[in-house]
Scaffold this motif. Structure first.
Motif, PDB file in Angstrom:
ATOM      1  N   LEU A  57       5.951 -18.608   3.559  1.00 32.40           N
ATOM      2  CA  LEU A  57       4.718 -18.803   4.333  1.00 32.40           C
ATOM      3  C   LEU A  57       4.153 -20.202   4.113  1.00 32.40           C
ATOM      4  O   LEU A  57       3.709 -20.860   5.061  1.00 32.40           O
ATOM      5  N   GLU A  58       4.177 -20.670   2.864  1.00 38.66           N
ATOM      6  CA  GLU A  58       3.684 -22.016   2.578  1.00 38.66           C
ATOM      7  C   GLU A  58       4.516 -23.065   3.306  1.00 38.66           C
ATOM      8  O   GLU A  58       3.996 -24.092   3.738  1.00 38.66           O
ATOM      9  N   GLN A  59       5.782 -22.784   3.469  1.00 37.66           N
ATOM     10  CA  GLN A  59       6.686 -23.698   4.159  1.00 37.66           C
ATOM     11  C   GLN A  59       6.503 -23.659   5.675  1.00 37.66           C
ATOM     12  O   GLN A  59       6.595 -24.697   6.335  1.00 37.66           O
ATOM     13  N   GLU A  60       6.215 -22.486   6.239  1.00 41.98           N
ATOM     14  CA  GLU A  60       6.265 -22.305   7.691  1.00 41.98           C
ATOM     15  C   GLU A  60       4.924 -22.093   8.392  1.00 41.98           C
ATOM     16  O   GLU A  60       4.848 -22.229   9.601  1.00 41.98           O
ATOM     17  N   VAL A  61       3.893 -21.707   7.666  1.00 43.47           N
ATOM     18  CA  VAL A  61       2.592 -21.414   8.297  1.00 43.47           C
ATOM     19  C   VAL A  61       1.568 -22.407   7.763  1.00 43.47           C
ATOM     20  O   VAL A  61       1.258 -22.407   6.567  1.00 43.47           O
ATOM     21  N   GLU A  62       1.076 -23.232   8.649  1.00 42.53           N
ATOM     22  CA  GLU A  62       0.174 -24.314   8.256  1.00 42.53           C
ATOM     23  C   GLU A  62      -1.193 -23.814   7.783  1.00 42.53           C
ATOM     24  O   GLU A  62      -1.737 -24.320   6.802  1.00 42.53           O
ATOM     25  N   ASP A  63      -1.756 -22.827   8.455  1.00 44.68           N
ATOM     26  CA  ASP A  63      -3.115 -22.347   8.192  1.00 44.68           C
ATOM     27  C   ASP A  63      -3.169 -21.498   6.917  1.00 44.68           C
ATOM     28  O   ASP A  63      -2.594 -20.407   6.871  1.00 44.68           O
ATOM     29  N   PRO A  64      -3.857 -21.975   5.873  1.00 44.29           N
ATOM     30  CA  PRO A  64      -3.905 -21.210   4.618  1.00 44.29           C
ATOM     31  C   PRO A  64      -4.569 -19.842   4.778  1.00 44.29           C
ATOM     32  O   PRO A  64      -4.183 -18.883   4.104  1.00 44.29           O
ATOM     33  N   GLU A  65      -5.530 -19.744   5.672  1.00 43.53           N
ATOM     34  CA  GLU A  65      -6.192 -18.454   5.890  1.00 43.53           C
ATOM     35  C   GLU A  65      -5.234 -17.458   6.545  1.00 43.53           C
ATOM     36  O   GLU A  65      -5.196 -16.279   6.176  1.00 43.53           O
ATOM     37  N   LEU A  66      -4.453 -17.927   7.481  1.00 44.16           N
ATOM     38  CA  LEU A  66      -3.454 -17.064   8.117  1.00 44.16           C
ATOM     39  C   LEU A  66      -2.391 -16.648   7.101  1.00 44.16           C
ATOM     40  O   LEU A  66      -1.971 -15.495   7.083  1.00 44.16           O
ATOM     41  N   ARG A  67      -1.960 -17.569   6.257  1.00 43.38           N
ATOM     42  CA  ARG A  67      -0.993 -17.216   5.197  1.00 43.38           C
ATOM     43  C   ARG A  67      -1.543 -16.092   4.328  1.00 43.38           C
ATOM     44  O   ARG A  67      -0.825 -15.143   3.993  1.00 43.38           O
ATOM     45  N   LYS A  68      -2.809 -16.189   3.984  1.00 36.79           N
ATOM     46  CA  LYS A  68      -3.455 -15.172   3.141  1.00 36.79           C
ATOM     47  C   LYS A  68      -3.483 -13.816   3.851  1.00 36.79           C
ATOM     48  O   LYS A  68      -3.172 -12.779   3.264  1.00 36.79           O
ATOM     49  N   VAL A  69      -3.832 -13.813   5.131  1.00 39.75           N
ATOM     50  CA  VAL A  69      -3.879 -12.575   5.927  1.00 39.75           C
ATOM     51  C   VAL A  69      -2.483 -11.940   5.987  1.00 39.75           C
ATOM     52  O   VAL A  69      -2.332 -10.729   5.805  1.00 39.75           O
ATOM     53  N   ILE A  70      -1.477 -12.745   6.233  1.00 38.88           N
ATOM     54  CA  ILE A  70      -0.102 -12.234   6.348  1.00 38.88           C
ATOM     55  C   ILE A  70       0.344 -11.640   5.017  1.00 38.88           C
ATOM     56  O   ILE A  70       0.890 -10.529   4.975  1.00 38.88           O
ATOM     57  N   LEU A  71       0.110 -12.350   3.938  1.00 38.31           N
ATOM     58  CA  LEU A  71       0.539 -11.858   2.628  1.00 38.31           C
ATOM     59  C   LEU A  71      -0.184 -10.563   2.268  1.00 38.31           C
ATOM     60  O   LEU A  71       0.435  -9.625   1.754  1.00 38.31           O
ATOM     61  N   GLU A  72      -1.456 -10.489   2.568  1.00 41.77           N
ATOM     62  CA  GLU A  72      -2.211  -9.247   2.311  1.00 41.77           C
ATOM     63  C   GLU A  72      -1.634  -8.095   3.124  1.00 41.77           C
ATOM     64  O   GLU A  72      -1.512  -6.981   2.638  1.00 41.77           O
ATOM     65  N   ARG A  73      -1.282  -8.361   4.362  1.00 45.07           N
ATOM     66  CA  ARG A  73      -0.713  -7.329   5.230  1.00 45.07           C
ATOM     67  C   ARG A  73       0.624  -6.832   4.685  1.00 45.07           C
ATOM     68  O   ARG A  73       0.959  -5.660   4.814  1.00 45.07           O
ATOM     69  N   LEU A  74       1.384  -7.713   4.043  1.00 46.06           N
ATOM     70  CA  LEU A  74       2.697  -7.348   3.516  1.00 46.06           C
ATOM     71  C   LEU A  74       2.641  -6.682   2.137  1.00 46.06           C
ATOM     72  O   LEU A  74       3.618  -6.050   1.734  1.00 46.06           O
ATOM     73  N   LYS A  75       1.544  -6.823   1.432  1.00 45.90           N
ATOM     74  CA  LYS A  75       1.442  -6.219   0.096  1.00 45.90           C
ATOM     75  C   LYS A  75       1.546  -4.703   0.147  1.00 45.90           C
ATOM     76  O   LYS A  75       2.187  -4.101  -0.712  1.00 45.90           O
ATOM     77  N   GLY A  76       0.940  -4.081   1.149  1.00 48.37           N
ATOM     78  CA  GLY A  76       0.983  -2.622   1.260  1.00 48.37           C
ATOM     79  C   GLY A  76       2.404  -2.096   1.300  1.00 48.37           C
ATOM     80  O   GLY A  76       2.805  -1.297   0.445  1.00 48.37           O
ATOM     81  N   PRO A  77       3.209  -2.548   2.264  1.00 43.63           N
ATOM     82  CA  PRO A  77       4.589  -2.072   2.307  1.00 43.63           C
ATOM     83  C   PRO A  77       5.389  -2.458   1.061  1.00 43.63           C
ATOM     84  O   PRO A  77       6.168  -1.657   0.559  1.00 43.63           O
ATOM     85  N   ALA A  78       5.206  -3.664   0.559  1.00 48.23           N
ATOM     86  CA  ALA A  78       5.995  -4.105  -0.600  1.00 48.23           C
ATOM     87  C   ALA A  78       5.810  -3.146  -1.769  1.00 48.23           C
ATOM     88  O   ALA A  78       6.778  -2.737  -2.412  1.00 48.23           O
ATOM     89  N   TYR A  79       4.585  -2.757  -2.033  1.00 47.91           N
ATOM     90  CA  TYR A  79       4.331  -1.855  -3.169  1.00 47.91           C
ATOM     91  C   TYR A  79       4.616  -0.401  -2.809  1.00 47.91           C
ATOM     92  O   TYR A  79       4.938   0.405  -3.673  1.00 47.91           O
ATOM     93  N   HIS A  80       4.552  -0.069  -1.534  1.00 48.64           N
ATOM     94  CA  HIS A  80       4.853   1.287  -1.092  1.00 48.64           C
ATOM     95  C   HIS A  80       6.349   1.610  -1.273  1.00 48.64           C
ATOM     96  O   HIS A  80       6.725   2.762  -1.468  1.00 48.64           O
ATOM     97  N   PHE A  81       7.190   0.592  -1.232  1.00 48.50           N
ATOM     98  CA  PHE A  81       8.631   0.794  -1.372  1.00 48.50           C
ATOM     99  C   PHE A  81       9.078   0.983  -2.823  1.00 48.50           C
ATOM    100  O   PHE A  81      10.215   1.355  -3.063  1.00 48.50           O
ATOM    101  N   VAL A  82       8.186   0.725  -3.778  1.00 52.51           N
ATOM    102  CA  VAL A  82       8.557   0.878  -5.186  1.00 52.51           C
ATOM    103  C   VAL A  82       8.986   2.319  -5.438  1.00 52.51           C
ATOM    104  O   VAL A  82       8.274   3.260  -5.088  1.00 52.51           O
ATOM    105  N   ASN A  83      10.177   2.468  -6.029  1.00 49.90           N
ATOM    106  CA  ASN A  83      10.716   3.814  -6.290  1.00 49.90           C
ATOM    107  C   ASN A  83      11.288   3.934  -7.702  1.00 49.90           C
ATOM    108  O   ASN A  83      11.956   4.909  -8.019  1.00 49.90           O
ATOM    109  N   GLN A  84      11.069   2.914  -8.512  1.00 48.48           N
ATOM    110  CA  GLN A  84      11.521   2.893  -9.905  1.00 48.48           C
ATOM    111  C   GLN A  84      10.363   2.406 -10.760  1.00 48.48           C
ATOM    112  O   GLN A  84       9.574   1.587 -10.293  1.00 48.48           O
ATOM    113  N   PRO A  85      10.310   2.852 -12.000  1.00 42.95           N
ATOM    114  CA  PRO A  85       9.229   2.350 -12.874  1.00 42.95           C
ATOM    115  C   PRO A  85       9.367   0.874 -13.196  1.00 42.95           C
ATOM    116  O   PRO A  85      10.379   0.282 -13.082  1.00 42.95           O
TER     117      PRO A  85
END
Length: 127
Positions: free
Chosen positions: A99-127
């Motif tokens: 995102l830092e490489q491809e998305v210029e707007d820091p606020e948009l980068r933050k929104v995108i990363l926040e949106r992706l955190k839910g699925p990233a942690y939802h996929f955890v299936n091991q301790p």
């Protein structure tokens, strides 16, 4: 995103080409990450195409993934792979770099990363 900005993340990013560039920036980072690389096939192109299709849809663009593969059911599709909290963090770290490489707007980068955190942690299936 302010009300004067486009209505979806997909639009705010710049559409299909911007999502494609993000995916293309992301996967080399994944392949170089010692925690993530073992989870992915040597031929990464099909994975990249599915990720492009999924992220386009996930960010509010066309339903490319569902049109091709049906309901995403992403947690079920990731169950065969040992996904730990450390791997989820590594995945998000690679995405942050892309995102830092491809998305210029820091606020948009933050929104995108926040949106992706839910699925990233939802996929955890091991301790």
């Amino acid at each position: 995103m302010r009300s004067s900005e486009p209505g979806t993340i997909y639009e705010a990013m710049g559409g299909a080409e911007a999502v494609r560039r993000l995916v293309e920036a992301f996967y080399p980072k994944v392949q170089q990450n010692e925690l993530l690389a073992p989870l992915f096939p040597e031929d990464i192109e099909p994975v990249m195409e599915k990720q492009y299709m999924f992220l386009s849809q996930f960010f509010g663009g066309p339903s490319l993934y569902s049109d091709a593969f049906g309901h995403p059911m992403m947690r079920a599709r990731h169950m065969p792979f040992p996904i730990t909290p450390e791997r989820a963090n590594a995945w998000l770290g690679c995405m942050r770099e892309a995102l830092e490489q491809e998305v210029e707007d820091p606020e948009l980068r933050k929104v995108i990363l926040e949106r992706l955190k839910g699925p990233a942690y939802h996929f955890v299936n091991q301790p």
